[in-house]
Design a protein around this motif. Sequence first.
Motif, PDB file in Angstrom:
ATOM      1  N   VAL A 112      12.183  16.197  57.023  1.00 10.82           N
ATOM      2  CA  VAL A 112      13.325  17.080  57.268  1.00 10.82           C
ATOM      3  C   VAL A 112      14.271  16.991  56.087  1.00 10.82           C
ATOM      4  N   LYS A 113      14.576  18.144  55.481  1.00 16.14           N
ATOM      5  CA  LYS A 113      15.496  18.182  54.339  1.00 16.14           C
ATOM      6  C   LYS A 113      16.866  18.654  54.809  1.00 16.14           C
ATOM      7  N   ILE A 114      17.894  17.875  54.438  1.00 13.38           N
ATOM      8  CA  ILE A 114      19.272  18.171  54.831  1.00 13.38           C
ATOM      9  C   ILE A 114      20.137  18.216  53.584  1.00 13.38           C
ATOM     10  N   GLY A 115      20.823  19.328  53.384  1.00 11.18           N
ATOM     11  CA  GLY A 115      21.679  19.491  52.215  1.00 11.18           C
ATOM     12  C   GLY A 115      23.092  18.984  52.448  1.00 11.18           C
ATOM     13  N   SER A 116      23.826  18.853  51.355  1.00  8.67           N
ATOM     14  CA  SER A 116      25.190  18.335  51.422  1.00  8.67           C
ATOM     15  C   SER A 116      26.091  19.189  52.298  1.00  8.67           C
ATOM     16  N   ALA A 117      25.919  20.517  52.234  1.00  8.30           N
ATOM     17  CA  ALA A 117      26.801  21.419  52.974  1.00  8.30           C
ATOM     18  C   ALA A 117      26.680  21.237  54.480  1.00  8.30           C
ATOM     19  N   LEU A 118      25.534  20.763  54.950  1.00  7.89           N
ATOM     20  CA  LEU A 118      25.362  20.513  56.379  1.00  7.89           C
ATOM     21  C   LEU A 118      25.949  19.166  56.770  1.00  7.89           C
ATOM     22  N   SER A 134      17.828  13.507  52.429  1.00 10.38           N
ATOM     23  CA  SER A 134      19.235  13.794  52.679  1.00 10.38           C
ATOM     24  C   SER A 134      20.055  13.809  51.408  1.00 10.38           C
ATOM     25  N   SER A 135      20.767  14.912  51.186  1.00  3.98           N
ATOM     26  CA  SER A 135      21.783  14.965  50.140  1.00  3.98           C
ATOM     27  C   SER A 135      23.067  14.360  50.696  1.00  3.98           C
ATOM     28  N   GLY A 136      24.098  14.380  49.885  1.00  2.00           N
ATOM     29  CA  GLY A 136      25.405  13.994  50.382  1.00  2.00           C
ATOM     30  C   GLY A 136      26.073  12.849  49.651  1.00  2.00           C
ATOM     31  N   SER A 137      25.348  12.121  48.802  1.00  2.12           N
ATOM     32  CA  SER A 137      25.960  10.940  48.174  1.00  2.12           C
ATOM     33  C   SER A 137      27.094  11.326  47.233  1.00  2.12           C
ATOM     34  N   ILE A 138      26.892  12.341  46.420  1.00  2.37           N
ATOM     35  CA  ILE A 138      27.946  12.750  45.484  1.00  2.37           C
ATOM     36  C   ILE A 138      29.124  13.350  46.243  1.00  2.37           C
ATOM     37  N   ALA A 139      28.825  14.181  47.245  1.00  2.00           N
ATOM     38  CA  ALA A 139      29.889  14.805  48.039  1.00  2.00           C
ATOM     39  C   ALA A 139      30.746  13.754  48.733  1.00  2.00           C
ATOM     40  N   LEU A 140      30.122  12.708  49.269  1.00  5.66           N
ATOM     41  CA  LEU A 140      30.873  11.646  49.942  1.00  5.66           C
ATOM     42  C   LEU A 140      31.599  10.761  48.931  1.00  5.66           C
ATOM     43  N   GLY A 141      30.949  10.460  47.823  1.00  9.30           N
ATOM     44  CA  GLY A 141      31.541   9.578  46.828  1.00  9.30           C
ATOM     45  C   GLY A 141      32.734  10.172  46.116  1.00  9.30           C
ATOM     46  N   ARG A 142      32.714  11.473  45.884  1.00  8.69           N
ATOM     47  CA  ARG A 142      33.830  12.090  45.179  1.00  8.69           C
ATOM     48  C   ARG A 142      35.114  12.030  46.009  1.00  8.69           C
ATOM     49  N   VAL A 143      34.975  12.044  47.344  1.00  7.78           N
ATOM     50  CA  VAL A 143      36.154  11.920  48.207  1.00  7.78           C
ATOM     51  C   VAL A 143      36.742  10.517  48.102  1.00  7.78           C
ATOM     52  N   VAL A 144      35.872   9.503  48.157  1.00  8.49           N
ATOM     53  CA  VAL A 144      36.339   8.114  48.068  1.00  8.49           C
ATOM     54  C   VAL A 144      37.052   7.863  46.737  1.00  8.49           C
ATOM     55  N   LEU A 145      36.522   8.463  45.661  1.00 11.01           N
ATOM     56  CA  LEU A 145      37.088   8.247  44.327  1.00 11.01           C
ATOM     57  C   LEU A 145      38.220   9.222  44.004  1.00 11.01           C
ATOM     58  N   GLY A 146      38.489  10.165  44.924  1.00  7.81           N
ATOM     59  CA  GLY A 146      39.563  11.129  44.705  1.00  7.81           C
ATOM     60  C   GLY A 146      39.292  12.094  43.570  1.00  7.81           C
TER      61      GLY A 146
END
Length: 368
Positions: A12-18, A53-65
Amino acid sequence: MAALSDAKRLVVKIGSALLVDRNTGDLREHWLRSVAEDVARLKAGGTDVVIVSSGSIALGRVVLGLGSSHLPLEQSQAAAAVGQIQLARAWQDALAPHDITTAQVLVTLEDSENRRRYLNSRATLETLLGFGAVPIVNENDTVATDEIRYGDNDRMAAQVAVTVGADQLILLSDVDGFYSANPNTDPTAKRYDFIDKITPEIEAMAGDAGSGLSKGGMKTKLMAGKTAMAAGCAMAITEGSVLNPLTALENGAAATWFKPTIDPQTARKSWIASMKPRGIVTVDDGAAKALTAGKSLLPAGITAISGTFGRGDPIVIRDREGRDLGQGLCRYTSTEARAIKGRRSDEIAGVLGYEGRAVLVHRDDMAL
């Protein structure tokens, strides 16, 4: 329509937007828990599940502001390093209530293009699935540059499906299938329920890689479809933002299914059989009999080796009478194979000085 519950192995492929809210950058926890429920139900029915699963950059950019603007490579890699921890923990927290072990597997394009690394990846994923774990596969964005990137997760998911021998691949997307044109701009656009061959006409409908509704567009999804179908894996594109998207798909949600004409095992055996061999191993009568019974080739059954080959290279397997039994991908170099020829598996570490694989050629990497 294929039934997900009939799948022996599902990717199952899940993109960052989901996974991540576009406006706030927060994890969509309620949605993620619903996907975990779907995964648990499928696993309870006997289906192996792998999540890309994508999402690492999307989640990390929030933590790093870092905001939502385009990131230079160094900041993107830094965001991925922070976000990978967040992503792994999110999946672990979602699946733990179902008593499901979660594993993180980070890959780059080289892991599929290099045959030795491909075999290592396959062996690791097979072992994890054998333990009942759900591997969460993500591109290793902390080190990946343009030269070693898959470039899009559709392509990566298809390659993962090939690597693990999946019979179904689900692309959870922001569109509910493949259309003859962009349905947002063309009211006459038609959705295809089934595609059994990706023709030039179908490819023309996809447009350029950046013209689709999701990142990478429909062109990359067709490329993924080609890869999956060639390996005997059915693929579906379906809208994924709803709760329990896999259950929704099984209950008849709109989708486009790409149907292969062969099964994964047949496709893989054909691929192995078509490769040019780099060497020959001769086996004794006991090993020949074990191979015909569906067993792997152990070092103990080998009587002779010829040729020079590396790990992952194809070799011919021959009996003592000179008959070719088939060929397979060797898990040792020719030098290592000569050293452990005729040895029991528990003697390998003592001979080589390091732990090795128990088998020389695994039955899944063999075409007889």
